[in-house]
Design an enzyme around this catalytic site. Sequence first.
Site, mmCIF file in Angstrom:
data_model
loop_
_atom_site.group_PDB
_atom_site.id
_atom_site.type_symbol
_atom_site.label_atom_id
_atom_site.label_comp_id
_atom_site.label_asym_id
_atom_site.label_seq_id
_atom_site.Cartn_x
_atom_site.Cartn_y
_atom_site.Cartn_z
ATOM 1 N N ARG A 232 0.850 -1.182 0.000
ATOM 2 C CA ARG A 232 0.000 0.000 0.000
ATOM 3 C C ARG A 232 0.892 1.240 0.000
ATOM 4 O O ARG A 232 1.931 1.271 0.657
ATOM 5 C CB ARG A 232 -0.919 0.013 1.228
ATOM 6 C CG ARG A 232 -2.145 -0.871 1.089
ATOM 7 C CD ARG A 232 -3.106 -0.312 0.049
ATOM 8 N NE ARG A 232 -4.361 -1.044 -0.064
ATOM 9 C CZ ARG A 232 -4.590 -2.018 -0.926
ATOM 10 N NH1 ARG A 232 -3.618 -2.417 -1.745
ATOM 11 N NH2 ARG A 232 -5.777 -2.592 -0.988
ATOM 12 N N GLU A 260 -2.825 8.428 -4.256
ATOM 13 C CA GLU A 260 -3.219 7.535 -5.338
ATOM 14 C C GLU A 260 -4.680 7.793 -5.701
ATOM 15 O O GLU A 260 -5.522 7.855 -4.794
ATOM 16 C CB GLU A 260 -3.025 6.081 -4.891
ATOM 17 C CG GLU A 260 -3.130 5.072 -6.004
ATOM 18 C CD GLU A 260 -2.809 3.664 -5.539
ATOM 19 O OE1 GLU A 260 -3.708 2.802 -5.635
ATOM 20 O OE2 GLU A 260 -1.673 3.435 -5.077
ATOM 21 N N HIS A 279 -1.070 0.831 -10.030
ATOM 22 C CA HIS A 279 -1.787 -0.073 -9.124
ATOM 23 C C HIS A 279 -2.529 -1.160 -9.916
ATOM 24 O O HIS A 279 -3.752 -1.274 -9.856
ATOM 25 C CB HIS A 279 -2.760 0.687 -8.228
ATOM 26 C CG HIS A 279 -3.145 -0.095 -6.996
ATOM 27 N ND1 HIS A 279 -3.598 0.506 -5.841
ATOM 28 C CD2 HIS A 279 -3.145 -1.433 -6.733
ATOM 29 C CE1 HIS A 279 -3.861 -0.416 -4.932
ATOM 30 N NE2 HIS A 279 -3.595 -1.608 -5.455
#
Length: 314
Positions: A232, A260, A279
């Site tokens: 993460r 993000e 991602h």
Amino acid sequence: MSDVLTITLPDADWQEALAPHLPPGVRSLVWDVDSDPREALGADAEQVGYVVLPYMHPAGALESLGSLPALRLVQTTSAGYDDLLERLPGGVRLANGAGIHDASTSELALALALAKLRGLDDAVRDAEEGAWRPVQRRALADRRVLVLGTGGIGGAIADRLEPFEVDLVRVATTARTDGRGQVHGIDELPELLPTAEVVFIGLPLTDSTRGLVDAAFLAALPDQALVVNVGRGPIVDTGALLAELRAERLHAALDVTDPEPLPEDHPLWGAPNVLIAPHVGGNTTAMRPRALRLLRAQVERLAAGQDPLNVVVG
């Protein structure tokens, strides 16, 4: 309808794939979670007990879950769930997608590491210019590799590193010995980091891992070490990482960032020594069959009155 378990799936394709495997007493409906459930499902909204969320769905759109009176379980197909905790209705359990993305995310972790070590990002840029620039690069072989996390993704990264002739060092919250050998505790990082040439981050985001990779962590790494984050984004202090990249002392390969999505004007885009993916660690063809296997097992257990798998809240 009280003896029937009503579940919702994010789209018709998922419903069609799961329908042949639903046990007696389970029926499925399609609901994308974005719309008002009473408008989308009508009176059936009163019966929904199990909701499967769309993959990578914005957590802010989940406020509608609170209007489902029979809801008992929410299923995410992501491994991470930190962004869902504040929006989960009281008394509702949350199950995550642990295991669904282990293969895909660990594949990408190694791909990022190999691409960065072998200079494939530079080769792509050279190809655009028609420039032939052979340079000796570092191999993954013979590197001392630190893997943070021994769970699903961390374990899958370790599995895939086995053929690469690395000196593997695994780190988890607490030290122990398992079937693969020694696991070091996070408290040992000050002694481990100065010799770590590649660091893979496969940890979930928790209060204890947020900001774990901070300025002190990065400063302890040797020159030209590579940090690969598929966990993460907030596990890494972005400002501290930027400082090391701009100094061209460290390298990074990131599938996750903080913030993000990464804004187009963010300085990470233009930093030296960094390779960024948007991602996509779990977003491969391997996801769907693994997700369907988990959902089939889940509804079978629920229909049989058993506890669901992968419960992380409740």
